[in-house]
Enzyme design. Structure first.
Site, PDB file in Angstrom:
ATOM      1  N   GLY A  99       8.142  -1.937   2.064  1.00 16.61           N
ATOM      2  CA  GLY A  99       6.762  -2.438   2.125  1.00 16.61           C
ATOM      3  C   GLY A  99       6.606  -3.533   3.162  1.00 16.61           C
ATOM      4  N   MET A 100       5.387  -4.072   3.222  1.00 20.49           N
ATOM      5  CA  MET A 100       5.077  -5.092   4.244  1.00 20.49           C
ATOM      6  C   MET A 100       5.949  -6.346   4.052  1.00 20.49           C
ATOM      7  SD  MET A 100       1.242  -6.266   5.227  1.00 20.49           S
ATOM      8  CE  MET A 100       0.854  -6.921   3.625  1.00 20.49           C
ATOM      9  N   ASP A 113      12.896   4.668  -8.098  1.00 25.73           N
ATOM     10  CA  ASP A 113      11.517   4.544  -8.586  1.00 25.73           C
ATOM     11  C   ASP A 113      11.553   3.571  -9.761  1.00 25.73           C
ATOM     12  OD1 ASP A 113       9.044   4.855  -9.892  1.00 25.73           O
ATOM     13  OD2 ASP A 113       8.856   6.927  -9.206  1.00 25.73           O
ATOM     14  N   ALA A 172       5.519  -2.756  -5.647  1.00 18.17           N
ATOM     15  CA  ALA A 172       4.317  -2.760  -6.493  1.00 18.17           C
ATOM     16  C   ALA A 172       3.347  -1.703  -5.986  1.00 18.17           C
ATOM     17  CB  ALA A 172       3.645  -4.132  -6.450  1.00 18.17           C
ATOM     18  N   TYR A 173       2.416  -1.354  -6.851  1.00 22.62           N
ATOM     19  CA  TYR A 173       1.270  -0.532  -6.441  1.00 22.62           C
ATOM     20  C   TYR A 173       0.201  -1.550  -6.051  1.00 22.62           C
ATOM     21  CZ  TYR A 173      -2.536   2.933  -7.029  1.00 22.62           C
ATOM     22  OH  TYR A 173      -3.631   3.759  -6.852  1.00 22.62           O
ATOM     23  N   THR A 174       0.019  -1.744  -4.730  1.00 23.03           N
ATOM     24  CA  THR A 174      -0.756  -2.895  -4.239  1.00 23.03           C
ATOM     25  C   THR A 174      -2.200  -2.552  -3.857  1.00 23.03           C
ATOM     26  OG1 THR A 174       0.068  -2.491  -2.001  1.00 23.03           O
ATOM     27  CG2 THR A 174       1.283  -4.082  -3.347  1.00 23.03           C
ATOM     28  N   TYR A 219      -5.397  -4.460 -11.363  1.00 25.56           N
ATOM     29  CA  TYR A 219      -4.205  -4.931 -10.639  1.00 25.56           C
ATOM     30  C   TYR A 219      -3.762  -6.289 -11.189  1.00 25.56           C
ATOM     31  CZ  TYR A 219      -1.619  -6.925  -6.632  1.00 25.56           C
ATOM     32  OH  TYR A 219      -0.683  -7.535  -5.831  1.00 25.56           O
ATOM     33  N   LYS A 247      -0.309  -7.276 -13.385  1.00 25.96           N
ATOM     34  CA  LYS A 247       0.632  -8.283 -12.886  1.00 25.96           C
ATOM     35  C   LYS A 247       0.758  -9.435 -13.887  1.00 25.96           C
ATOM     36  CE  LYS A 247       2.115  -7.373  -8.618  1.00 25.96           C
ATOM     37  NZ  LYS A 247       3.519  -7.510  -8.204  1.00 25.96           N
TER      38      LYS A 247
HETATM   39  N1  NAP Z   1      -0.627  -7.310  -0.093  1.00 27.00           N
HETATM   40  C1  NAP Z   1      -1.163  -8.419  -0.597  1.00 27.00           C
HETATM   41  O1  NAP Z   1      -2.194  -8.926  -0.122  1.00 27.00           O
HETATM   42  C2  NAP Z   1      -0.516  -9.105  -1.768  1.00 27.00           C
HETATM   43  C3  NAP Z   1      -1.129 -10.240  -2.323  1.00 27.00           C
HETATM   44  C4  NAP Z   1      -0.523 -10.881  -3.401  1.00 27.00           C
HETATM   45  C5  NAP Z   1       0.679 -10.404  -3.910  1.00 27.00           C
HETATM   46  N2  NAP Z   1       1.233  -9.297  -3.361  1.00 27.00           N
HETATM   47  C6  NAP Z   1       2.502  -8.820  -3.943  1.00 27.00           C
HETATM   48  O2  NAP Z   1       3.493  -8.905  -2.941  1.00 27.00           O
HETATM   49  C7  NAP Z   1       4.459  -7.858  -3.109  1.00 27.00           C
HETATM   50  C8  NAP Z   1       4.643  -7.109  -1.804  1.00 27.00           C
HETATM   51  O3  NAP Z   1       3.404  -6.536  -1.442  1.00 27.00           O
HETATM   52  P1  NAP Z   1       3.250  -5.676  -0.090  1.00 27.00           P
HETATM   53  O4  NAP Z   1       1.837  -5.865   0.383  1.00 27.00           O
HETATM   54  O5  NAP Z   1       4.404  -5.952   0.819  1.00 27.00           O
HETATM   55  O6  NAP Z   1       3.380  -4.193  -0.668  1.00 27.00           O
HETATM   56  P2  NAP Z   1       3.273  -2.800   0.118  1.00 27.00           P
HETATM   57  O7  NAP Z   1       3.306  -3.010   1.583  1.00 27.00           O
HETATM   58  O8  NAP Z   1       2.128  -2.050  -0.483  1.00 27.00           O
HETATM   59  O9  NAP Z   1       4.638  -2.091  -0.289  1.00 27.00           O
HETATM   60  C9  NAP Z   1       4.850  -1.689  -1.613  1.00 27.00           C
HETATM   61  C10 NAP Z   1       6.309  -1.464  -1.817  1.00 27.00           C
HETATM   62  O10 NAP Z   1       6.497  -1.082  -3.180  1.00 27.00           O
HETATM   63  C11 NAP Z   1       7.250   0.101  -3.207  1.00 27.00           C
HETATM   64  N3  NAP Z   1       6.874   0.884  -4.377  1.00 27.00           N
HETATM   65  C12 NAP Z   1       5.640   1.318  -4.750  1.00 27.00           C
HETATM   66  N4  NAP Z   1       5.717   2.026  -5.872  1.00 27.00           N
HETATM   67  C13 NAP Z   1       7.033   2.052  -6.228  1.00 27.00           C
HETATM   68  C14 NAP Z   1       7.766   2.640  -7.292  1.00 27.00           C
HETATM   69  N5  NAP Z   1       7.167   3.351  -8.247  1.00 27.00           N
HETATM   70  N6  NAP Z   1       9.099   2.449  -7.320  1.00 27.00           N
HETATM   71  C15 NAP Z   1       9.732   1.738  -6.371  1.00 27.00           C
HETATM   72  N7  NAP Z   1       9.102   1.158  -5.340  1.00 27.00           N
HETATM   73  C16 NAP Z   1       7.773   1.325  -5.267  1.00 27.00           C
HETATM   74  C17 NAP Z   1       6.941   0.823  -1.915  1.00 27.00           C
HETATM   75  O11 NAP Z   1       7.974   1.739  -1.639  1.00 27.00           O
HETATM   76  P3  NAP Z   1       7.772   3.069  -0.684  1.00 27.00           P
HETATM   77  O12 NAP Z   1       6.980   2.582   0.513  1.00 27.00           O
HETATM   78  O13 NAP Z   1       9.179   3.451  -0.344  1.00 27.00           O
HETATM   79  O14 NAP Z   1       7.022   4.058  -1.506  1.00 27.00           O
HETATM   80  C18 NAP Z   1       6.900  -0.353  -0.951  1.00 27.00           C
HETATM   81  O15 NAP Z   1       8.193  -0.701  -0.569  1.00 27.00           O
HETATM   82  C19 NAP Z   1       3.933  -7.012  -4.284  1.00 27.00           C
HETATM   83  O16 NAP Z   1       4.554  -7.409  -5.467  1.00 27.00           O
HETATM   84  C20 NAP Z   1       2.458  -7.358  -4.352  1.00 27.00           C
HETATM   85  O17 NAP Z   1       1.938  -7.196  -5.644  1.00 27.00           O
HETATM   86  C21 NAP Z   1       0.680  -8.645  -2.309  1.00 27.00           C
END
Ligand code: NAP
Length: 283
Positions: free
Chosen positions: A10-11, A34, A58-60, A123, A127
């Site tokens: 992920g990001m 998974d 996470a499912y973001t 969401y 969380k």
């Molecule tokens: N984005 C935001 O603005 C934001 C804000 C606050 C907090 N956060 C938190 O920060 C963290 C990182 O967010 P991000 O934006 O980097 O996320 P992201 O880019 O959407 O990436 C999600 C990651 O989770 C993995 N994933 C999804 N479903 C999965 C499953 N069932 N089993 C295993 N892995 C799974 C994906 O794997 P694959 O790609 O291999 O499927 C990917 O590596 C998360 O916990 C999110 O809740 C994000």
């Protein structure tokens, strides 16, 4: 030490993989483990035998979570519980990445780590429940809440704005939601420091300062030298499936108490633009 990252594709996960040096780091995406499947999680943890697990998976998709609440719960709550149970069995420390969306946004001053959770969308509810449940399993875990993440190689707000600006003379952006934009590379550095210092409890990890999405967009386009005009609009005129908190800035007090500070979000924008450009050069 050995570190296992769930969500390495992920990001944030990509930033952690890029920034983490000097330790043995194993990164997994959903095709390798998974987190909804306890056996896959415990097998990955048993194989890696990590000192620390960072749960960035996470499912973001915030609107997607409102539309598919069962998937949201399976990944964002049960997935987190599965990883925590595996960590407990293996005697590993855990850092769980959580969100500003555990709050309802009714405050007018920055949220402290011990403010009560009051999520207003699926969401945030998933969380928030994960936070409560994992502390029950591993009381010494670390919960790093962050917000408004952006970084190279991910679908994020600045990327969307830059793509829109490439084809439009004007863009309307909401000016009634305030939060803290957070650059993935800076968050990765903070997470690495937290793990190395053995941190526990809830810690708010965002870049300093706060703004609205409109102000964020204007700053991005100013640095990018774009001629596109950004116009302020309201959430009422930009209805989406999931409600967002009007105000979700996180106080840095809990992070400062760990001896860590994160720079102003405005200072991260040129770094983001540079990294984004170098990625498109590579493509
Ligand atoms: N984005 C935001 O603005 C934001 C804000 C606050 C907090 N956060 C938190 O920060 C963290 C990182 O967010 P991000 O934006 O980097 O996320 P992201 O880019 O959407 O990436 C999600 C990651 O989770 C993995 N994933 C999804 N479903 C999965 C499953 N069932 N089993 C295993 N892995 C799974 C994906 O794997 P694959 O790609 O291999 O499927 C990917 O590596 C998360 O916990 C999110 O809740 C994000």
């Amino acid at each position: 030490m050995r570190v296992l990252i769930f969500g390495a594709t992920g990001m944030l996960g990509k930033a952690l993989m890029r920034r983490w040096s000097g330790d043995e780091v194993i990164g997994l995406g959903s095709s390798q483990a998974d987190i909804r499947v306890p056996e896959q999680v415990s097998s990955a943890v048993r194989q890696a035998q990590p000192a620390w697990i960072v749960l960035a998976a996470a499912y973001t998709d915030v609107d997607g979570c409102d539309i598919n609440p069962s998937v949201a719960k399976a990944v964002n709550t049960q997935g987190a519980i599965n990883v925590t149970q595996a960590a407990a069995e293996a005697g590993a420390r855990l850092l769980f990445v959580s969100t500003d969306y555990v709050f309802d946004g009714r405050k007018t001053t920055a949220y402290e780590a011990d403010d009560p959770r009051q999520p207003i969308n699926v969401y945030g509810k998933c969380k928030a429940e994960a936070e409560e449940r994992i502390v029950g399993i591993l009381p010494g875990c670390c919960i790093a809440r962050t917000s408004w993440l952006f970084g190279p190689g991910g679908k994020c707000f600045p990327d969307t704005i830059l793509k829109l600006a490439a084809t439009r003379p004007e863009i309307d952006v909401v000016n009634d939601q305030r939060g803290c934009p957070t650059y993935t590379f800076d968050l990765a550095d903070a997470i690495i420091k937290l793990c190395r210092s053995g941190a526990c409890g809830i810690i708010h990890c965002t870049n300093s300062g706060e703004c609205t999405w409109y102000e964020f967009a204007a700053e991005i386009l100013r640095h990018a030298g774009s001629q596109t005009q950004v116009r302020p609009t309201t959430s009422e005129r930009f209805v989406r499936p999931a409600e967002r908190p009007k105000y979700s800035a996180l106080s840095p007090a809990s992070l400062t108490a760990c001896g860590i500070s994160m720079r102003d979000w405005q200072r991260t924008v040129p770094d983001y633009l540079q990294q984004r450009a170098s990625l498109s050069d590579e493509a």
